[in-house]
Design a protein around this motif. Structure first.
Motif, PDB file in Angstrom:
ATOM      1  N   HIS A 237      23.834  -3.266  -3.187  1.00  0.00           N
ATOM      2  CA  HIS A 237      22.666  -3.564  -4.095  1.00  0.00           C
ATOM      3  C   HIS A 237      21.413  -3.753  -3.363  1.00  0.00           C
ATOM      4  N   ALA A 238      20.377  -3.004  -3.469  1.00  0.00           N
ATOM      5  CA  ALA A 238      19.246  -3.271  -2.648  1.00  0.00           C
ATOM      6  C   ALA A 238      17.950  -3.025  -3.797  1.00  0.00           C
ATOM      7  N   GLU A 239      16.830  -3.791  -3.280  1.00  0.00           N
ATOM      8  CA  GLU A 239      15.617  -3.720  -4.337  1.00  0.00           C
ATOM      9  C   GLU A 239      14.581  -3.623  -3.294  1.00  0.00           C
ATOM     10  N   GLY A 240      13.708  -2.440  -3.640  1.00  0.00           N
ATOM     11  CA  GLY A 240      12.387  -2.736  -2.947  1.00  0.00           C
ATOM     12  C   GLY A 240      11.086  -3.266  -3.738  1.00  0.00           C
TER      13      GLY A 240
ATOM     14  N   MET B   9      20.803 -12.484   3.905  1.00  0.00           N
ATOM     15  CA  MET B   9      19.901 -11.661   3.287  1.00  0.00           C
ATOM     16  C   MET B   9      18.933 -10.556   4.364  1.00  0.00           C
ATOM     17  N   PRO B  10      19.387  -9.413   4.611  1.00  0.00           N
ATOM     18  CA  PRO B  10      18.689  -8.409   5.381  1.00  0.00           C
ATOM     19  C   PRO B  10      17.570  -8.175   4.571  1.00  0.00           C
ATOM     20  N   VAL B  11      16.356  -8.158   5.328  1.00  0.00           N
ATOM     21  CA  VAL B  11      15.254  -7.765   4.702  1.00  0.00           C
ATOM     22  C   VAL B  11      14.493  -6.808   5.703  1.00  0.00           C
ATOM     23  N   VAL B  12      14.350  -5.528   5.060  1.00  0.00           N
ATOM     24  CA  VAL B  12      13.681  -4.357   5.826  1.00  0.00           C
ATOM     25  C   VAL B  12      12.126  -4.624   5.461  1.00  0.00           C
ATOM     26  N   VAL B  13      11.531  -4.547   6.604  1.00  0.00           N
ATOM     27  CA  VAL B  13       9.957  -4.631   6.349  1.00  0.00           C
ATOM     28  C   VAL B  13       9.285  -3.415   6.995  1.00  0.00           C
ATOM     29  N   ILE B  14       8.365  -2.998   6.289  1.00  0.00           N
ATOM     30  CA  ILE B  14       7.502  -1.825   6.933  1.00  0.00           C
ATOM     31  C   ILE B  14       6.283  -2.390   7.297  1.00  0.00           C
ATOM     32  N   ALA B  15       6.337  -2.734   8.695  1.00  0.00           N
ATOM     33  CA  ALA B  15       5.150  -3.482   9.253  1.00  0.00           C
ATOM     34  C   ALA B  15       4.376  -2.783  10.190  1.00  0.00           C
ATOM     35  N   THR B  16       4.026  -1.627   9.985  1.00  0.00           N
ATOM     36  CA  THR B  16       2.978  -0.665  10.847  1.00  0.00           C
ATOM     37  C   THR B  16       1.652  -1.373  10.871  1.00  0.00           C
ATOM     38  N   GLN B  17       1.064  -0.907  11.884  1.00  0.00           N
ATOM     39  CA  GLN B  17      -0.401  -1.564  12.315  1.00  0.00           C
ATOM     40  C   GLN B  17      -1.706  -0.763  11.479  1.00  0.00           C
TER      41      GLN B  17
ATOM     42  N   GLY C  36       0.866  -1.234   0.080  1.00  0.00           N
ATOM     43  CA  GLY C  36      -0.050  -0.065   0.139  1.00  0.00           C
ATOM     44  C   GLY C  36       1.008   1.163  -0.222  1.00  0.00           C
ATOM     45  N   TYR C  37       0.624   2.133   1.034  1.00  0.00           N
ATOM     46  CA  TYR C  37       1.322   3.378   0.937  1.00  0.00           C
ATOM     47  C   TYR C  37       2.722   3.118   1.439  1.00  0.00           C
ATOM     48  N   SER C  38       3.168   2.021   1.830  1.00  0.00           N
ATOM     49  CA  SER C  38       4.367   1.824   2.249  1.00  0.00           C
ATOM     50  C   SER C  38       5.473   1.212   1.025  1.00  0.00           C
ATOM     51  N   TYR C  39       4.560   0.737   0.094  1.00  0.00           N
ATOM     52  CA  TYR C  39       5.322   0.296  -1.286  1.00  0.00           C
ATOM     53  C   TYR C  39       6.405   1.200  -1.782  1.00  0.00           C
ATOM     54  N   PRO C  40       5.982   2.285  -2.054  1.00  0.00           N
ATOM     55  CA  PRO C  40       6.827   3.429  -2.526  1.00  0.00           C
ATOM     56  C   PRO C  40       8.090   3.781  -1.486  1.00  0.00           C
ATOM     57  N   VAL C  41       7.674   3.810  -0.085  1.00  0.00           N
ATOM     58  CA  VAL C  41       8.688   3.851   0.883  1.00  0.00           C
ATOM     59  C   VAL C  41       9.869   2.850   0.943  1.00  0.00           C
ATOM     60  N   ALA C  42       9.263   1.790   0.430  1.00  0.00           N
ATOM     61  CA  ALA C  42      10.325   0.397   0.425  1.00  0.00           C
ATOM     62  C   ALA C  42      10.978   0.846  -0.705  1.00  0.00           C
ATOM     63  N   LEU C  43      10.701   1.179  -1.933  1.00  0.00           N
ATOM     64  CA  LEU C  43      11.717   1.566  -3.075  1.00  0.00           C
ATOM     65  C   LEU C  43      12.421   2.639  -2.442  1.00  0.00           C
ATOM     66  N   GLU C  44      11.905   3.626  -1.975  1.00  0.00           N
ATOM     67  CA  GLU C  44      12.747   4.997  -1.563  1.00  0.00           C
ATOM     68  C   GLU C  44      13.981   4.539  -0.611  1.00  0.00           C
ATOM     69  N   GLY C  45      13.472   3.657   0.316  1.00  0.00           N
ATOM     70  CA  GLY C  45      14.754   3.156   1.442  1.00  0.00           C
ATOM     71  C   GLY C  45      15.631   2.388   0.516  1.00  0.00           C
ATOM     72  N   ALA C  46      15.588   1.649  -0.388  1.00  0.00           N
ATOM     73  CA  ALA C  46      16.337   0.861  -1.191  1.00  0.00           C
ATOM     74  C   ALA C  46      17.147   1.664  -2.155  1.00  0.00           C
ATOM     75  N   LEU C  47      16.672   2.902  -2.717  1.00  0.00           N
ATOM     76  CA  LEU C  47      17.387   3.806  -3.591  1.00  0.00           C
ATOM     77  C   LEU C  47      18.526   4.588  -2.734  1.00  0.00           C
ATOM     78  N   LYS C  48      17.823   4.953  -1.405  1.00  0.00           N
ATOM     79  CA  LYS C  48      18.786   5.571  -0.445  1.00  0.00           C
ATOM     80  C   LYS C  48      20.025   4.831  -0.381  1.00  0.00           C
ATOM     81  N   LEU C  49      19.920   3.487   0.055  1.00  0.00           N
ATOM     82  CA  LEU C  49      20.950   2.599   0.446  1.00  0.00           C
ATOM     83  C   LEU C  49      21.915   2.472  -0.651  1.00  0.00           C
ATOM     84  N   LYS C  50      21.343   2.057  -1.865  1.00  0.00           N
ATOM     85  CA  LYS C  50      22.060   2.004  -3.106  1.00  0.00           C
ATOM     86  C   LYS C  50      22.923   3.147  -3.398  1.00  0.00           C
ATOM     87  N   GLU C  51      22.341   4.188  -3.518  1.00  0.00           N
ATOM     88  CA  GLU C  51      22.937   5.492  -3.920  1.00  0.00           C
ATOM     89  C   GLU C  51      24.273   6.000  -2.975  1.00  0.00           C
TER      90      GLU C  51
END
Ligand code: M6R
Length: 366
Positions: A251-254, A272-280, A231-246
């Motif tokens: 190498h990171a993928e959202g 494999m570290p997996v960052v999960v946005i897991a808010t309620q 949902g709303y956290s999917y683009p945040v996952a992409l953004e988190g991955a981009l920040k880490l890569k750059e």
């Protein structure tokens, strides 16, 4: 000029509570709790009559656009497409005078975004710019727009511009929804009240800077990262991955969490570290099962959770607690720990955080 911070990026991450206040100033009325965007008041008919919005942007701004899509579709019930400016401009896109193009750009100078605007104008679309740099090329070439007013962003990795863009897109969706009489007063007030709390809630997250710095050390030697959200956290996952890569060159993928089982889950192992946005939020139960799928394959889970979480706090290897907010405003909060995580991992690796290799602050060539 770094105000005692070791890098501009960290300074800019810490400026975000103030930036969001600056962005709302004069737009969210403190007494009446109403949103007013002058561009909407001045071009009401054109915007209310839009058959479709097309958001064009690159990089982090494109991620903000994906959040904008969810906000506008949810509150205004108008279809929104989000396009990479570089793809849009060469695709001979179907676009006409019923379309409103929203160009998102921090610098206002990104060549592909500028070219996308020119094309949209030729085809008769109305163009709305959301930029940071006042007087830059994009605002000069659009029909109207709103500045994000977050001040100069020096770090190549965009941070405060992203949350500023998301704030303006939230105001835009709310103001337009109100004009279209699609939102009831209680919901409208409730979202605005909560939006006004966001800067304080970001300050709460920033207090965890030290914890996140310590956590980051574990990942200095990681070669890959996966970021998941729904949902709303999917683009945040992409953004988190981009920040880490750059900035850390890891190498990171959202991914949208449920897409894991369609391929990427094959990558999961103990390394494999997996960052999960897991808010309620409405997606909570679903994200729990996504986490269980990763745990079963021994992935190392770093979860962003709300403080009262008792389930994921037991499943995850590492947890970062973040204050609760409305689901539609969560990106403004969940992005912050991911910026800090990328920052600290890059610092641990001794990388040049403010000027990462091969990157320029504004991409003025295609
Ligand atoms: O100035 P813009 O927002 O148009 O820039 C777009 C991208 O070049 C930019 O967001 C880039 O992806 C950043 N380095 C991300 O941190």
């Amino acid at each position: 000029e770094k105000d005692g911070y070791p890098h501009f990026m960290l300074k800019e991450i810490f400026e975000q509570p103030e930036c969001i206040n600056d962005c709302m100033r004069g737009r969210v009325n403190k007494e009446t709790h109403e949103v007013q965007l002058s561009a909407i008041s001045e071009h009401k008919e054109r915007l209310l009559g839009a058959r479709r919005f097309i958001i064009v942007a690159c990089g982090t701004s494109w991620h903000a656009g994906l959040i904008g899509k969810q906000l506008i579709e949810t509150f205004c019930r108008i279809p929104v497409e989000v396009e990479y400016a570089s793809e849009f401009r060469y695709r001979n896109p179907v676009i006409d005078n019923g379309d409103v193009v929203i160009a998102l750009s921090q610098s206002g100078e990104t060549a592909d975004t500028l070219a996308a605007i020119e094309l949209a104008k030729e085809k008769g679309a109305f163009v709305y710019g959301i930029c940071n740099v006042v007087g830059s090329s994009i605002p000069r070439n659009t029909d109207t727009g709103s500045y994000i007013h977050v001040g100069p962003e020096i770090g190549v990795a965009s941070t405060k511009a992203f949350t500023g863009q998301v704030t303006v897109l939230t105001l835009f969706a709310l103001a337009l929804s109100k004009e279209k009489q699609l939102i009831n007063d209680t919901t409208y007030r409730c979202i605005i009240d909560e939006l006004e709390q966001i800067p304080e809630k970001i300050k709460e997250v920033l207090k965890q800077n030290q914890n996140i710095a310590e956590l980051s050390r574990i990942f200095t030697y990681a070669h890959n990262f996966i970021y998941l959200g729904r949902g709303y956290s999917y683009p945040v996952a992409l953004e988190g991955a981009l920040k880490l890569k750059e900035i850390s060159y890891i190498h990171a993928e959202g991914y949208p969490a449920a897409e894991m089982k369609h391929g990427p889950i094959a990558l999961i192992d103990t390394e494999m570290p997996v960052v999960v946005i897991a808010t309620q939020n409405a997606m909570y139960e679903k994200i729990i099962s996504n986490i269980q799928e990763i745990k079963a394959r021994k992935g190392h889970i770093i979860a962003l959770i709300n403080p009262n979480d008792t389930i994921i706090s037991k499943l995850a290897d590492e947890c970062i607690e973040i204050p609760e907010t409305l689901e539609c405003l969560e990106p403004l909060i969940t992005t912050i720990p991911l910026q800090l995580l990328a920052y600290h991992i890059a610092v641990c690796k001794g990388k040049d955080v403010d000027q990462p290799r091969n990157l320029a602050k504004s991409v003025t060539v295609e």
